[in-house]
Design a protein around this motif. Structure first.
Motif, PDB file in Angstrom:
ATOM      1  N   GLU A  18       0.824  -1.206   0.000  1.00  0.00           N
ATOM      2  CA  GLU A  18       0.000   0.000   0.000  1.00  0.00           C
ATOM      3  C   GLU A  18       0.859   1.257   0.000  1.00  0.00           C
ATOM      4  O   GLU A  18       0.558   2.222  -0.710  1.00  0.00           O
ATOM      5  N   LYS A  19       1.937   1.252   0.767  1.00  0.00           N
ATOM      6  CA  LYS A  19       2.827   2.411   0.813  1.00  0.00           C
ATOM      7  C   LYS A  19       3.484   2.653  -0.543  1.00  0.00           C
ATOM      8  O   LYS A  19       3.563   3.785  -1.015  1.00  0.00           O
ATOM      9  N   LEU A  20       3.938   1.582  -1.189  1.00  0.00           N
ATOM     10  CA  LEU A  20       4.569   1.725  -2.505  1.00  0.00           C
ATOM     11  C   LEU A  20       3.570   2.219  -3.541  1.00  0.00           C
ATOM     12  O   LEU A  20       3.905   3.061  -4.383  1.00  0.00           O
ATOM     13  N   GLU A  21       2.338   1.720  -3.492  1.00  0.00           N
ATOM     14  CA  GLU A  21       1.317   2.171  -4.436  1.00  0.00           C
ATOM     15  C   GLU A  21       0.988   3.647  -4.224  1.00  0.00           C
ATOM     16  O   GLU A  21       0.836   4.400  -5.183  1.00  0.00           O
ATOM     17  N   ALA A  22       0.898   4.061  -2.973  1.00  0.00           N
ATOM     18  CA  ALA A  22       0.600   5.458  -2.668  1.00  0.00           C
ATOM     19  C   ALA A  22       1.742   6.360  -3.126  1.00  0.00           C
ATOM     20  O   ALA A  22       1.510   7.436  -3.691  1.00  0.00           O
ATOM     21  N   GLN A  23       2.975   5.930  -2.919  1.00  0.00           N
ATOM     22  CA  GLN A  23       4.120   6.736  -3.328  1.00  0.00           C
ATOM     23  C   GLN A  23       4.237   6.814  -4.839  1.00  0.00           C
ATOM     24  O   GLN A  23       4.692   7.809  -5.384  1.00  0.00           O
ATOM     25  N   GLU A  33      14.413  11.870  -0.504  1.00  0.00           N
ATOM     26  CA  GLU A  33      14.370  10.516  -1.041  1.00  0.00           C
ATOM     27  C   GLU A  33      13.163   9.773  -0.501  1.00  0.00           C
ATOM     28  O   GLU A  33      12.786   9.942   0.649  1.00  0.00           O
ATOM     29  N   GLN A  34      12.567   8.940  -1.336  1.00  0.00           N
ATOM     30  CA  GLN A  34      11.434   8.135  -0.903  1.00  0.00           C
ATOM     31  C   GLN A  34      11.922   6.915  -0.154  1.00  0.00           C
ATOM     32  O   GLN A  34      12.954   6.335  -0.475  1.00  0.00           O
ATOM     33  N   LYS A  35      11.142   6.528   0.863  1.00  0.00           N
ATOM     34  CA  LYS A  35      11.500   5.344   1.628  1.00  0.00           C
ATOM     35  C   LYS A  35      10.249   4.604   2.056  1.00  0.00           C
ATOM     36  O   LYS A  35       9.148   5.142   2.026  1.00  0.00           O
ATOM     37  N   ALA A  36      10.436   3.351   2.405  1.00  0.00           N
ATOM     38  CA  ALA A  36       9.346   2.508   2.896  1.00  0.00           C
ATOM     39  C   ALA A  36       9.718   2.032   4.295  1.00  0.00           C
ATOM     40  O   ALA A  36      10.872   1.718   4.561  1.00  0.00           O
ATOM     41  N   LYS A  37       8.712   1.979   5.165  1.00  0.00           N
ATOM     42  CA  LYS A  37       8.930   1.511   6.528  1.00  0.00           C
ATOM     43  C   LYS A  37       8.010   0.321   6.772  1.00  0.00           C
ATOM     44  O   LYS A  37       6.818   0.379   6.496  1.00  0.00           O
ATOM     45  N   VAL A  38       8.579  -0.768   7.279  1.00  0.00           N
ATOM     46  CA  VAL A  38       7.817  -1.973   7.576  1.00  0.00           C
ATOM     47  C   VAL A  38       7.914  -2.229   9.074  1.00  0.00           C
ATOM     48  O   VAL A  38       9.011  -2.243   9.633  1.00  0.00           O
ATOM     49  N   TYR A  47      13.630   1.107   4.223  1.00  0.00           N
ATOM     50  CA  TYR A  47      14.305   0.942   2.933  1.00  0.00           C
ATOM     51  C   TYR A  47      14.221   2.232   2.132  1.00  0.00           C
ATOM     52  O   TYR A  47      13.176   2.870   2.078  1.00  0.00           O
ATOM     53  N   TRP A  48      15.330   2.611   1.491  1.00  0.00           N
ATOM     54  CA  TRP A  48      15.303   3.657   0.468  1.00  0.00           C
ATOM     55  C   TRP A  48      14.726   3.000  -0.773  1.00  0.00           C
ATOM     56  O   TRP A  48      14.945   1.817  -1.024  1.00  0.00           O
ATOM     57  N   LEU A  49      13.995   3.766  -1.587  1.00  0.00           N
ATOM     58  CA  LEU A  49      13.346   3.169  -2.757  1.00  0.00           C
ATOM     59  C   LEU A  49      14.058   3.434  -4.077  1.00  0.00           C
ATOM     60  O   LEU A  49      13.817   2.734  -5.049  1.00  0.00           O
ATOM     61  N   GLU A  74       9.530  -6.230  -6.516  1.00  0.00           N
ATOM     62  CA  GLU A  74       8.346  -6.599  -7.292  1.00  0.00           C
ATOM     63  C   GLU A  74       7.393  -5.424  -7.487  1.00  0.00           C
ATOM     64  O   GLU A  74       6.674  -5.366  -8.474  1.00  0.00           O
ATOM     65  N   ASN A  75       7.380  -4.497  -6.534  1.00  0.00           N
ATOM     66  CA  ASN A  75       6.390  -3.422  -6.549  1.00  0.00           C
ATOM     67  C   ASN A  75       6.955  -2.046  -6.842  1.00  0.00           C
ATOM     68  O   ASN A  75       6.213  -1.073  -6.887  1.00  0.00           O
TER      69      ASN A  75
END
Length: 83
Positions: A18-23, A33-38, A47-49, A74-75
């Motif tokens: 969901e975070k990757l889709e929103a970004q 920089e964009q990042k994802a947090k789990v 993670y940096w994207l 994958e995303n």
């Protein structure tokens, strides 16, 4: 030792997806920089994207971190290095 595999139904997988889709829908800002947090239980990974790479983590083991990186790959388009 039990290792959780990340699958489509897993909460951590869904949060990351969901975070990757929103970004992907938002405009990229070059100054940030964009990042994802789990997060799962007491575990955290960031993670940096672009390019996808681990920023830091706490609690996840090496296999779980690799699996998360594969989910990002994958995303999210881009070159990924798996350590």
């Amino acid at each position: 030792m039990y290792v959780n595999n990340f699958r489509d139904g897993d909460q951590a997988y869904q949060q990351l997806k969901e975070k990757l889709e929103a970004q992907a829908k938002t405009e990229l800002k070059p100054e940030k920089e964009q990042k994802a947090k789990v997060e799962r239980d007491e575990k955290v990974a960031k993670y940096w994207l672009d390019p996808p790479r681990l920023q830091n983590s706490r609690g996840f083991n090496r296999l779980e971190l690799k699996q998360l990186l594969l989910i990002i790959k994958e995303n999210h388009p881009g070159e990924v290095k798996i350590l």
